[in-house]
Scaffold this motif. Structure first.
Motif, mmCIF file in Angstrom:
data_model
loop_
_atom_site.group_PDB
_atom_site.id
_atom_site.type_symbol
_atom_site.label_atom_id
_atom_site.label_comp_id
_atom_site.label_asym_id
_atom_site.label_seq_id
_atom_site.Cartn_x
_atom_site.Cartn_y
_atom_site.Cartn_z
ATOM 1 N N LEU A 60 41.115 -20.910 2.544
ATOM 2 C CA LEU A 60 40.392 -21.846 1.675
ATOM 3 C C LEU A 60 39.197 -21.170 1.016
ATOM 4 C CD1 LEU A 60 40.325 -25.248 3.610
ATOM 5 C CD2 LEU A 60 41.385 -24.781 1.397
ATOM 6 N N ALA A 61 38.430 -20.441 1.820
ATOM 7 C CA ALA A 61 37.246 -19.772 1.281
ATOM 8 C C ALA A 61 37.639 -18.755 0.218
ATOM 9 C CB ALA A 61 36.474 -19.098 2.411
ATOM 10 N N LYS A 62 38.695 -17.988 0.470
ATOM 11 C CA LYS A 62 39.157 -16.982 -0.491
ATOM 12 C C LYS A 62 39.619 -17.641 -1.784
ATOM 13 C CE LYS A 62 42.454 -13.113 -0.852
ATOM 14 N NZ LYS A 62 43.305 -13.619 -1.954
ATOM 15 N N ALA A 63 40.406 -18.719 -1.665
ATOM 16 C CA ALA A 63 40.919 -19.397 -2.854
ATOM 17 C C ALA A 63 39.789 -20.010 -3.677
ATOM 18 C CB ALA A 63 41.913 -20.472 -2.437
ATOM 19 N N LEU A 64 38.819 -20.615 -3.010
ATOM 20 C CA LEU A 64 37.701 -21.229 -3.723
ATOM 21 C C LEU A 64 36.845 -20.182 -4.414
ATOM 22 C CD1 LEU A 64 36.750 -23.952 -1.092
ATOM 23 C CD2 LEU A 64 37.485 -24.398 -3.447
ATOM 24 N N ARG A 65 36.636 -19.043 -3.762
ATOM 25 C CA ARG A 65 35.857 -17.967 -4.404
ATOM 26 C C ARG A 65 36.585 -17.430 -5.617
ATOM 27 N NH1 ARG A 65 34.603 -16.181 1.429
ATOM 28 N NH2 ARG A 65 32.500 -17.037 1.748
ATOM 29 N N GLU A 66 37.911 -17.300 -5.518
ATOM 30 C CA GLU A 66 38.687 -16.832 -6.672
ATOM 31 C C GLU A 66 38.642 -17.844 -7.809
ATOM 32 O OE1 GLU A 66 42.534 -16.092 -5.020
ATOM 33 O OE2 GLU A 66 41.994 -14.093 -4.255
ATOM 34 N N GLU A 67 38.418 -19.113 -7.472
ATOM 35 C CA GLU A 67 38.296 -20.165 -8.474
ATOM 36 C C GLU A 67 36.902 -20.190 -9.092
ATOM 37 O OE1 GLU A 67 40.249 -23.361 -10.556
ATOM 38 O OE2 GLU A 67 40.915 -21.638 -9.380
ATOM 39 N N GLY A 68 35.989 -19.394 -8.556
ATOM 40 C CA GLY A 68 34.654 -19.282 -9.136
ATOM 41 C C GLY A 68 33.544 -19.969 -8.378
ATOM 42 N N LEU A 117 39.685 -33.761 4.945
ATOM 43 C CA LEU A 117 41.042 -33.294 5.195
ATOM 44 C C LEU A 117 41.628 -34.130 6.328
ATOM 45 C CD1 LEU A 117 40.561 -29.409 5.033
ATOM 46 C CD2 LEU A 117 41.132 -31.000 3.188
ATOM 47 N N THR A 118 42.738 -34.823 6.070
ATOM 48 C CA THR A 118 43.308 -35.718 7.073
ATOM 49 C C THR A 118 44.793 -35.429 7.275
ATOM 50 O OG1 THR A 118 44.017 -37.469 5.551
ATOM 51 C CG2 THR A 118 41.734 -37.522 6.290
ATOM 52 N N THR A 157 33.156 -44.449 6.438
ATOM 53 C CA THR A 157 32.025 -43.722 7.026
ATOM 54 C C THR A 157 31.185 -43.030 5.964
ATOM 55 O OG1 THR A 157 33.292 -43.377 9.060
ATOM 56 C CG2 THR A 157 31.362 -41.988 8.765
ATOM 57 N N GLY A 158 31.772 -42.820 4.778
ATOM 58 C CA GLY A 158 30.991 -42.207 3.717
ATOM 59 C C GLY A 158 31.659 -41.079 2.980
ATOM 60 N N ALA A 159 32.937 -40.757 3.322
ATOM 61 C CA ALA A 159 33.649 -39.734 2.558
ATOM 62 C C ALA A 159 33.907 -40.246 1.141
ATOM 63 C CB ALA A 159 34.973 -39.393 3.245
ATOM 64 N N ASP A 160 33.937 -39.337 0.180
ATOM 65 C CA ASP A 160 34.142 -39.726 -1.210
ATOM 66 C C ASP A 160 35.616 -39.664 -1.620
ATOM 67 O OD1 ASP A 160 31.193 -39.814 -2.426
ATOM 68 O OD2 ASP A 160 31.324 -38.159 -1.003
ATOM 69 N N ASP A 161 36.375 -38.856 -0.919
ATOM 70 C CA ASP A 161 37.793 -38.714 -1.218
ATOM 71 C C ASP A 161 38.448 -38.061 -0.013
ATOM 72 O OD1 ASP A 161 40.196 -38.796 -2.549
ATOM 73 O OD2 ASP A 161 39.660 -37.309 -4.074
ATOM 74 N N TYR A 162 39.771 -38.059 0.003
ATOM 75 C CA TYR A 162 40.471 -37.394 1.093
ATOM 76 C C TYR A 162 41.684 -36.654 0.543
ATOM 77 C CZ TYR A 162 43.856 -41.227 0.867
ATOM 78 O OH TYR A 162 44.789 -42.131 0.444
ATOM 79 N N GLU A 195 45.656 -29.218 -6.311
ATOM 80 C CA GLU A 195 45.162 -30.575 -6.071
ATOM 81 C C GLU A 195 43.773 -30.548 -5.446
ATOM 82 O OE1 GLU A 195 46.353 -34.861 -4.015
ATOM 83 O OE2 GLU A 195 47.621 -33.103 -3.679
ATOM 84 N N LEU A 196 43.560 -29.624 -4.505
ATOM 85 C CA LEU A 196 42.224 -29.466 -3.903
ATOM 86 C C LEU A 196 41.198 -29.157 -4.984
ATOM 87 C CD1 LEU A 196 40.333 -29.035 -1.372
ATOM 88 C CD2 LEU A 196 40.972 -26.621 -1.537
#
Length: 218
Positions: free
Chosen positions: A16-24, A77-78, A92-97, A106-107
């Motif tokens: 996840l961290a690698k993909a998000l960093r590649e996304e900027g 993440l569910t 509880t306060g999550a904005d999306d799942y 999609e993420l």
């Protein structure tokens, strides 16, 4: 934009961290709930990706305690068969799942939507006079012509555009655009802003002396 990922499965966390960093994105990570809560309370993230099953304190408690202090957008993440979990998370306060397993596009789309909504921006295209910043394609055009920006230049422009009309301090830009592992130079933001102005016009970003930067164009 700076994202916190709280996930106790090492391989998924790395991917996840690698993909998000590649996304900027600038990305911080935590493998335990208490560590995630500490970082979520200590830094001003643009969004948090949060797993429920975490050691020491679980995602429910993290979210509940965080909401007493901050409104940072949270993507939960569910598990696929956990309807009660999704309902509980939203209450509880999550904005999306996002149901696991999931597709990365999609993420990314859900995170972009959360960040836009938090800034009061409904559409993916932000119009600044003849300049259009497209948060979906992470691209910029001026008078219909594409303008090439580096990843860091784009990130700065997008953040200022999402907060147009507001004065954004250099400290805030550093906090939102660089993660905990970055070794940044004190004048790096100034250098990037200078480059953006050369490419998009010197009047786009205003310097408020002693305060920070601002985009006033509508």
């Amino acid at each position: 934009m700076r994202i916190l990922v709280v996930e106790d499965e090492p391989r998924l966390l790395r991917n996840l961290a690698k993909a998000l960093r590649e996304e900027g994105y600038a990305v911080d990570t935590a493998e335990a709930g208490d560590d995630g809560l500490y970082k979520a309370e200590s830094y001003n993230y643009d969004a948090i990706v949060l797993d429920i099953m975490l050691p020491r304190i679980d995602g429910w408690e993290l979210l509940q305690r965080l909401r007493k202090q901050k409104r940072t957008p949270v993507l939960l993440l569910t598990a696929r068969d956990s309807t009660n979990g999704r309902v509980r998370g939203l209450d509880t306060g999550a904005d999306d799942y996002l149901v696991t397993p999931f597709d990365l596009p999609e993420l990314f789309a859900r995170l972009r939507a959360l960040i836009r909504r938090a800034a009061g921006q409904v559409r993916s295209a932000i119009e600044l006079g003849d300049i259009v910043v497209d948060t979906r394609s992470r691209s910029v055009t001026r008078s219909g012509h594409s303008v090439a920006l580096t990843a860091r230049e784009y990130a700065i422009l997008e953040f200022l555009a999402l907060h147009r009309g507001e004065v954004v301090t250099r400290t805030a830009l550093y906090e939102h655009l660089f993660d905990e592992s970055d070794d940044t130079l004190s004048n790096l933001v100034d250098v990037h802003v200078f480059s953006i102005r050369k490419k998009l016009g010197h009047d786009l970003i205003t310097t408020r002396r002693g305060q920070g930067y601002c985009i006033d164009v509508h």
